[in-house]
Design an enzyme around this catalytic site. Structure first.
Site, PDB file in Angstrom:
ATOM      1  N   GLU A   1       0.270 -42.255   2.866  1.00  0.00           N
ATOM      2  CA  GLU A   1       1.647 -42.685   3.051  1.00  0.00           C
ATOM      3  C   GLU A   1       1.995 -42.702   4.536  1.00  0.00           C
ATOM      4  O   GLU A   1       1.615 -41.807   5.279  1.00  0.00           O
ATOM      5  CB  GLU A   1       2.564 -41.709   2.304  1.00  0.00           C
TER       6      GLU A   1
ATOM      7  N   LYS B   1     -11.028 -33.540   7.681  1.00  0.00           N
ATOM      8  CA  LYS B   1     -11.787 -34.711   7.293  1.00  0.00           C
ATOM      9  C   LYS B   1     -12.318 -34.574   5.866  1.00  0.00           C
ATOM     10  O   LYS B   1     -12.430 -35.543   5.126  1.00  0.00           O
ATOM     11  CB  LYS B   1     -12.934 -34.922   8.278  1.00  0.00           C
TER      12      LYS B   1
ATOM     13  N   SER C   1     -10.355 -41.238  12.896  1.00  0.00           N
ATOM     14  CA  SER C   1     -11.720 -40.779  13.054  1.00  0.00           C
ATOM     15  C   SER C   1     -12.487 -40.935  11.735  1.00  0.00           C
ATOM     16  O   SER C   1     -13.630 -41.394  11.721  1.00  0.00           O
ATOM     17  CB  SER C   1     -11.679 -39.325  13.523  1.00  0.00           C
TER      18      SER C   1
ATOM     19  N   GLN D   1      -8.002 -25.305  11.116  1.00  0.00           N
ATOM     20  CA  GLN D   1      -8.019 -26.602  11.794  1.00  0.00           C
ATOM     21  C   GLN D   1      -9.166 -26.680  12.807  1.00  0.00           C
ATOM     22  O   GLN D   1      -9.665 -25.665  13.253  1.00  0.00           O
ATOM     23  CB  GLN D   1      -6.663 -26.849  12.481  1.00  0.00           C
ATOM     24  N   ARG D   2      -9.533 -27.903  13.142  1.00  0.00           N
ATOM     25  CA  ARG D   2     -10.599 -28.191  14.090  1.00  0.00           C
ATOM     26  C   ARG D   2     -11.962 -27.667  13.629  1.00  0.00           C
ATOM     27  O   ARG D   2     -12.822 -27.321  14.434  1.00  0.00           O
ATOM     28  CB  ARG D   2     -10.275 -27.641  15.483  1.00  0.00           C
ATOM     29  N   LYS D   3     -12.136 -27.570  12.329  1.00  0.00           N
ATOM     30  CA  LYS D   3     -13.425 -27.110  11.803  1.00  0.00           C
ATOM     31  C   LYS D   3     -14.001 -28.126  10.819  1.00  0.00           C
ATOM     32  O   LYS D   3     -14.936 -27.825  10.091  1.00  0.00           O
ATOM     33  CB  LYS D   3     -13.235 -25.765  11.084  1.00  0.00           C
TER      34      LYS D   3
ATOM     35  N   SER E   1       1.579 -38.161  10.670  1.00  0.00           N
ATOM     36  CA  SER E   1       1.867 -37.256  11.790  1.00  0.00           C
ATOM     37  C   SER E   1       0.866 -37.527  12.908  1.00  0.00           C
ATOM     38  O   SER E   1      -0.148 -38.193  12.705  1.00  0.00           O
ATOM     39  CB  SER E   1       1.733 -35.815  11.335  1.00  0.00           C
TER      40      SER E   1
ATOM     41  N   CYS F   1       1.065 -36.354   1.295  1.00  0.00           N
ATOM     42  CA  CYS F   1       1.252 -35.341   2.296  1.00  0.00           C
ATOM     43  C   CYS F   1      -0.062 -34.596   2.435  1.00  0.00           C
ATOM     44  O   CYS F   1      -0.703 -34.322   1.421  1.00  0.00           O
ATOM     45  CB  CYS F   1       2.308 -34.410   1.733  1.00  0.00           C
ATOM     46  N   ILE F   2      -0.485 -34.303   3.644  1.00  0.00           N
ATOM     47  CA  ILE F   2      -1.802 -33.668   3.809  1.00  0.00           C
ATOM     48  C   ILE F   2      -1.735 -32.632   4.924  1.00  0.00           C
ATOM     49  O   ILE F   2      -1.106 -32.857   5.951  1.00  0.00           O
ATOM     50  CB  ILE F   2      -2.886 -34.756   4.063  1.00  0.00           C
TER      51      ILE F   2
END
Ligand code: ZN
Length: 501
Positions: free
Chosen positions: A391, A371, A404, A365-367, A395, A357-358
């Site tokens: 796993e 990644k 990406s 987010q988006r920063k 989402s 789960c991540i």
């Protein structure tokens, strides 16, 4: 006359509203912007004489579901639920939710679209055949021969693969760099399929869970976590007595929750920790990672799962956190180590999962942090000397991040590949890519296919990197300012299969 018409209109509106029932669909104005997409009425409630409708926008992610008043309903275009009891497609109403343990996300299967949506006929000049198509055709033949047994569930169509052990050559052309895979024994087995989901991990603490109306609706209005006030996306089973408050106040360090700021302040006066529990196994500049054992730090792990569930749709909670490790990423400042995101990982995975789960917390987010979490998970796999994969299914946001990450990581290797002999093309096998990156073979192959890099040329598989691909890659990499530095990871993998979990 005017009055009569007004009355009539009102009556029409009244009639329209009284016909709005749970399960019907109609255009609803979204909170942001002027769009009126089709939405399904999930629930209706009255609060002090005002009727509220809980709506799910049919073609949108559930995180946009919300309570609206009648002013935002267009009752003229109402559609009623089908009498046969079948739900209309696309609502997620009947999407099964499985209980998969605290560290686990389940999201409806997202097939890898690029491979199947691409034209299956050869593209380009006749001597340069699209490798995907060629592979697919070859695989089909092979599959047809083998098709005695029932086909696997969830097979990704057209998913053929070159033999992992066959080296891939790099061709230098004037305009671009190309890779070639020499003569091809096609070893594709079409094993990219997922096992039937019902077979997976529904053992022990992982009990099937019925989707019901309650867990489909957001139940927490707002949370306050450290510096941030965040509006949740999905249901999370916080205690019933808490969810009636306009905001849940969460201690950002130990993740305990309180009903008011005053209560939280009282807690903070006693709560001395300024970082997650467990061991700090990584630190570089302000970024740290803490490894938390779900058995040793059960309360923290459960609170983390509760918090994460607010932003993860298909994760259902189970209080058995024992089989999982949690890796929490923090940023440090003079007030402490603030949680940015985390991933969980099974102590023992029979299916080579390196992430269960991540989640990156919405304010971060988006920063580039998502990644970074992914990169860290593969760094752990490298230390373990294994390949791994998240796993499935992922989402929507998770899939984008992983795609990406895989593309950038694999391209980084291909672009920098040097030939052994100057007159030769650089070569690499898919297995070598796996070993260098710890990315699982299936993910390497699907990435090469998604990028549409594989071609078949004069009896060889070629991976051609156009100047455009390289330029785009360089540009994308220049945006990845924060990276994991393996020198800063102080960690020895444990063999959990040999100890009590
Ligand atoms: Zn605390």
């Amino acid at each position: 006359m005017m009055r009569a018409m007004e009355e009539m209109d009102q009556e029409n509106i009244f009639d329209g509203l009284s016909s709005v029932v749970e399960g019907c669909r109609l255009p609803v104005k979204m909170r942001k912007g002027d769009e009126w997409p089709l939405a399904e009425i999930i629930s209706i409630k009255d609060v002090n004489g005002v009727t509220y409708y809980y709506v799910h926008y049919v073609d949108y992610n559930k995180r946009l579901d919300e309570w609206v008043t009648e002013a935002r309903l267009d009752t003229r275009k109402i559609q009623y639920p089908r009498k046969d009891g079948q739900s209309n497609a696309g609502t997620g109403v009947n999407t099964p939710i499985k209980k998969l343990g605290s560290g686990t996300t389940t999201i409806p299967a997202v097939p890898v679209p690029a491979a199947s949506s691409r034209p299956s006929s050869p593209v380009g000049p006749p001597e340069l055949v699209n490798g995907n198509a060629f592979l697919a055709a070859a695989l089909n033949k092979k599959m047809n021969r083998k098709r005695k047994a029932p086909p696997p569930v969830h097979t990704v169509p057209n998913h053929a693969e070159p033999a992992p052990e066959v080296p891939v050559q790099v061709v230098r052309t004037t305009k671009s760099t190309s890779l070639t895979i020499p003569d091809v024994p096609i070893a594709a087995e079409g094993d990219l399929s997922e096992p039937p989901s019902s077979d997976r991990r529904l053992t022990g603490s992982m009990v099937a869970h019925n989707d019901d109306i309650v867990t489909r609706m957001k139940n927490v209005e707002m949370i306050e976590l450290g510096y941030h006030r965040i509006r949740p996306w999905y249901f999370s089973p916080y205690p019933q007595e808490l969810i009636h408050f306009p905001c849940i106040y969460i201690c950002e360090f130990c993740l305990k929750y309180r009903k008011s700021r005053k209560c939280l302040e009282r807690h903070l006066a006693k709560c001395n920790v300024r970082h997650p529990p467990g061991n700090e196994i990584y630190r570089k500049q302000s970024i740290s990672f803490f490894e938390i054992d779900g058995r040793k730090n059960k309360v923290y792990a459960q609170n983390l799962c509760l918090l994460a569930k607010l932003f993860l749709d298909h994760k259902t909670l189970c209080y058995d956190t024992d089989p999982f490790l949690f890796y929490v990423m923090t940023v440090f400042d003079d007030r402490g180590f603030h949680i940015v995101g985390y991933f969980s990982k099974e102590k023992v995975s029979t299916e080579d999962y390196n992430v269960a789960c991540i989640l990156t917390m919405p304010p971060y987010q988006r920063k580039g942090y998502g990644k970074l979490l992914i990169e860290f998970s593969y760094e752990l796999s490298k230390f373990e000397g294994k390949t791994g994969s998240p796993e499935k299914p992922l989402s929507d946001l998770g899939l984008l991040s992983y795609r990406s990450y895989w593309s950038q990581t694999i391209l980084e290797i291909l672009v920098n590949l040097k030939p052994v002999d100057e007159n030769e093309r650089p070569q690499i096998t898919i297995m070598e890519i796996c070993e260098l990156t710890s990315i699982k073979k299936e993910d390497v192959i699907s990435t090469l296919q998604n990028l549409n890099l594989i071609n078949y040329y004069k009896g060889q598989f070629i991976i051609s990197l156009s100047k455009e691909t390289i330029d785009n890659h360089m540009q994308a990499m220049s945006k990845r300012k924060i990276r994991i530095d393996s020198k800063c990871l102080h960690w020895t993998p444990k063999d959990w299969s040999k100890r009590s979990k």
